[in-house]
Scaffold this motif. Structure first.
Motif, PDB file in Angstrom:
ATOM      1  N   PHE A 116       0.822  -1.201   0.000  1.00 55.27           N
ATOM      2  CA  PHE A 116       0.000   0.000   0.000  1.00 55.27           C
ATOM      3  C   PHE A 116       0.861   1.258   0.000  1.00 55.27           C
ATOM      4  CE2 PHE A 116      -2.517   3.293   2.254  1.00 55.27           C
ATOM      5  CZ  PHE A 116      -3.551   3.384   1.334  1.00 55.27           C
ATOM      6  N   PRO A 117       0.554   2.238  -0.855  1.00 60.98           N
ATOM      7  CA  PRO A 117       1.353   3.477  -0.923  1.00 60.98           C
ATOM      8  C   PRO A 117       1.001   4.437   0.206  1.00 60.98           C
ATOM      9  CG  PRO A 117      -0.435   3.600  -2.510  1.00 60.98           C
ATOM     10  CD  PRO A 117      -0.514   2.228  -1.893  1.00 60.98           C
ATOM     11  N   TRP A 121      -0.992   8.110   0.116  1.00 64.24           N
ATOM     12  CA  TRP A 121      -2.319   8.218   0.722  1.00 64.24           C
ATOM     13  C   TRP A 121      -2.341   9.304   1.789  1.00 64.24           C
ATOM     14  CZ3 TRP A 121      -7.113   7.429  -0.184  1.00 64.24           C
ATOM     15  CH2 TRP A 121      -8.053   7.341   0.842  1.00 64.24           C
ATOM     16  N   HIS A 349      -2.238   1.999  -8.871  1.00 62.33           N
ATOM     17  CA  HIS A 349      -2.089   1.081  -7.738  1.00 62.33           C
ATOM     18  C   HIS A 349      -2.644  -0.305  -8.091  1.00 62.33           C
ATOM     19  CE1 HIS A 349      -1.830  -0.337  -3.669  1.00 62.33           C
ATOM     20  NE2 HIS A 349      -3.137  -0.427  -3.542  1.00 62.33           N
ATOM     21  N   ARG A 352      -0.261  -2.293 -10.205  1.00 69.81           N
ATOM     22  CA  ARG A 352       0.838  -2.868  -9.409  1.00 69.81           C
ATOM     23  C   ARG A 352       0.369  -4.086  -8.619  1.00 69.81           C
ATOM     24  NH1 ARG A 352       2.008   2.728  -8.603  1.00 69.81           N
ATOM     25  NH2 ARG A 352       0.843   2.701  -6.632  1.00 69.81           N
TER      26      ARG A 352
END
Length: 448
Positions: A116-117, A121, A349, A352
Motif C-alpha cells: 500500500f502506498p 495516501w 495502484h 501494481r
C-alpha cells in the motif's frame, strides 16, 4: 462497624469523600455491610475518621444518589437491598489458555502492508483535512458528492458499471449498506438466496431482520427461488468467474422472473490470465441489478468504505428513507479517495497489485505441486485473491483448518456439502512471498 477503622490517604489527589464512598461500596459488595444495616451518623463517622462533617455528608449523599444507601429523615442512613449485586468473588473469569500462535496467515482479513502506498495516501488525507467547510458537519448521508461523481466515472471505466452519481450510496463496509437495502426492500421482500456456500456475515444480517435465507447454484436456477439473489459473478470465493453466457442467462432469468440480483463485485478487478470481466450491472438495463463495490482489498481493509448502486425504482424508495441514516464512512477518507481516484493513483495502484498478486498466485500453485503432489487439487485460481483447494485427506474442512492452526497456519475452510473432498481457501493477499513455501510445509506436516 468497620467504617470507623477506615484509614484515609491524605497524600493522594483522590478526594476524601470519594475514598469513603469507595470503602462503603467495597463493604457492601463483600457482605460486610448487609441490607438494612444502619451506618454511623455523620457526626460519629466524622469524629472517628478525623474528617469534616461536610466530607462525610458528601460521601453519604453520593451513595444515596447511586442507590447504595437510603436516607430516612430523623433516623439516619441505611444500606439498600441491592438485588442481583455482583460480589467481588463473582468477577468474570478470563480465558487463561492462549490460542495457538499464527506464523503464516492465509486468511482474507488483511493485506501485505508493503503493497500500500502509505506516503501517497497520507498526502491526500492531508489535502482533505484542509477542507474545513465539509469537515465541520456529519457529512452527506448518501456520501460526499465529489466522491459519488468520481465513483460513477471510475466504476464505468474499471467495471463497466452504468450509473449516475445520484444512484450511488456510500457506507462504511458492505454490511452497513446491506442494512439500508433491507430497509428499502421490506416489507415487499423478506426472503433472499445466496450462491452456495454463502456469505456468513450477510446471512446473519438478513436473518436478524426476520428474512428467510436460502442457498442456490447459478447452474440450477429454479422458478421457486426468492425475488432477491445474492451473486458474485467474478466469484472470488470459488476462484473463477461466470462465463459471458452464464451471465446473460442469469440476467435473462432475473428479467423473466422479476427478480433483483444483488451483485457483490468483491475483488472484481483482480483477474490474472485474462482481462477482468465487466459487471452484471453494466450488461443489464440497470433496472434489476443492485451493485456493491468495495475498497477493502484495493486499498486497506481498515479503510471502511464501500458503495452501492441502486436501480431507479429502489432509488426512489431510498430517497424517502435516506434522511434517517447518518453517513457511516469518514468524510476525510471519502474526500481523500475522491482525489486519489481522480488523479489516476488508484488505477496505477491496481496495476501494481495485479502484477504482485499474479506473481504470488503462480508461486503458490507451483509450490503446492512440488510439496503436495496429487494430495491436493487446485479447483480454481484465475481471479480473486484466493486459491480454492480440494484436499485428499480423511478430514473435514473444519478439521483441516484446526490441524493447520495447531501448526501455526491459518486457513479458511469451505463449508460446501456438495463436494466429495474437503475444500479450503488459501488467500495470498497478505502473506509474504518468502513465507509461502514454509507455510505449505507446515500444512503438509499438519495433514499428512
Amino acid at each position: 462497624m468497620l467504617l470507623t477503622n477506615l484509614k484515609l490517604d491524605q497524600h493522594t489527589d483522590r478526594p476524601l469523600y470519594a475514598q469513603i464512598s469507595a470503602a462503603i461500596k467495597e463493604q457492601l459488595h463483600s457482605g460486610q455491610i448487609s441490607a438494612g444495616d444502619k451506618l454511623p451518623s455523620v457526626r460519629k463517622l466524622a469524629a472517628a475518621l478525623q474528617a469534616s462533617r461536610t466530607t462525610i455528608e458528601s460521601a453519604y449523599n453520593q451513595l444515596v444518589a447511586d442507590g447504595y444507601l437510603l436516607n430516612e429523615p430523623k433516623r439516619g442512613y441505611f444500606a439498600a437491598a441491592l438485588a442481583g449485586l455482583r460480589s467481588r468473588s463473582d468477577a468474570p473469569v478470563t480465558q487463561s489458555i492462549e490460542p495457538p500462535a499464527v506464523r503464516y496467515n492465509f486468511a482474507n482479513n488483511y493485506i501485505d502492508p508493503a503493497s500500500f502506498p502509505t506516503d501517497l495516501w497520507r498526502r491526500y488525507l492531508n489535502r482533505a483535512l484542509k477542507n474545513k467547510a465539509l469537515l465541520s458537519g456529519y457529512g452527506e448521508p448518501q456520501g460526499e458528492t465529489e466522491l459519488r461523481r468520481t465513483l460513477a466515472k471510475y466504476s464505468s471505466v474499471a467495471r463497466g458499471v452504468v450509473c449516475s452519481p445520484e444512484q450511488i450510496v456510500i457506507g462504511a463496509g458492505v454490511q452497513s449498506l446491506l442494512q439500508i437495502l433491507i430497509d428499502i426492500l421490506q416489507p415487499e421482500l423478506t426472503e433472499i438466496a445466496l450462491e452456495a456456500p454463502g456469505f456468513a456475515q450477510a446471512e446473519r444480517l438478513f436473518t436478524s431482520h426476520g428474512w428467510q435465507v436460502h442457498h442456490f447454484s447459478t447452474e440450477q436456477l429454479d422458478a421457486k427461488l426468492p425475488r432477491l439473489l445474492y451473486v458474485s459473478p467474478s466469484n472470488p470465493y470459488k476462484g473463477r468467474s461466470l462465463s459471458p453466457q452464464q451471465r446473460l442467462s442469469l440476467l435473462h432469468w432475473a428479467a423473466e422472473h422479476h427478480t433483483y440480483l444483488l451483485e457483490d463485485d468483491y475483488n472484481g478487478e483482480f483477474r490474472y490470465f485474462s482481462r477482468p470481466v465487466s459487471s452484471l450491472q453494466g450488461m443489464s438495463d440497470g433496472s434489476s441489478v443492485i451493485y456493491l463495490g468495495s475498497f477493502s482489498r484495493l486499498l486497506l481493509p481498515s479503510l471502511r468504505l464501500s458503495y452501492m448502486v441502486l436501480p431507479p425504482r429502489l432509488l426512489e424508495r431510498y430517497r424517502q428513507l435516506g434522511h434517517l441514516y447518518n453517513q457511516t464512512s469518514s468524510t476525510i477518507e471519502q474526500l481523500a479517495l475522491a482525489d486519489f481516484i481522480a488523479a489516476g493513483a488508484l488505477c496505477r495502484h491496481v496495476k501494481r497489485l495485479r502484477k504482485l498478486y499474479s506473481s504470488k498466485n503462480t508461486l503458490l500453485r507451483q509450490a503446492l505441486t512440488e510439496i503436495f503432489g496429487d494430495r491436493v487439487v487446485v479447483r480454481a485460481y484465475e481471479s480473486g485473491l484466493h486459491l480454492r483447494l480440494a484436499v485428499n485427506a480423511p478430514l473435514t474442512a473444519a478439521e483441516l483448518a484446526e490441524a493447520a492452526l495447531q501448526e501455526g497456519v491459518r486457513i479458511l475452510p469451505v463449508y460446501d456439502k456438495t463436494e466429495l473432498l474437503p475444500e479450503i481457501l488459501l488467500s495470498f493477499a497478505g502473506i509474504q512471498e518468502n513465507e509461502i513455501r514454509p507455510a505449505l510445509s507446515a500444512l503438509k506436516k499438519a495433514w499428512f
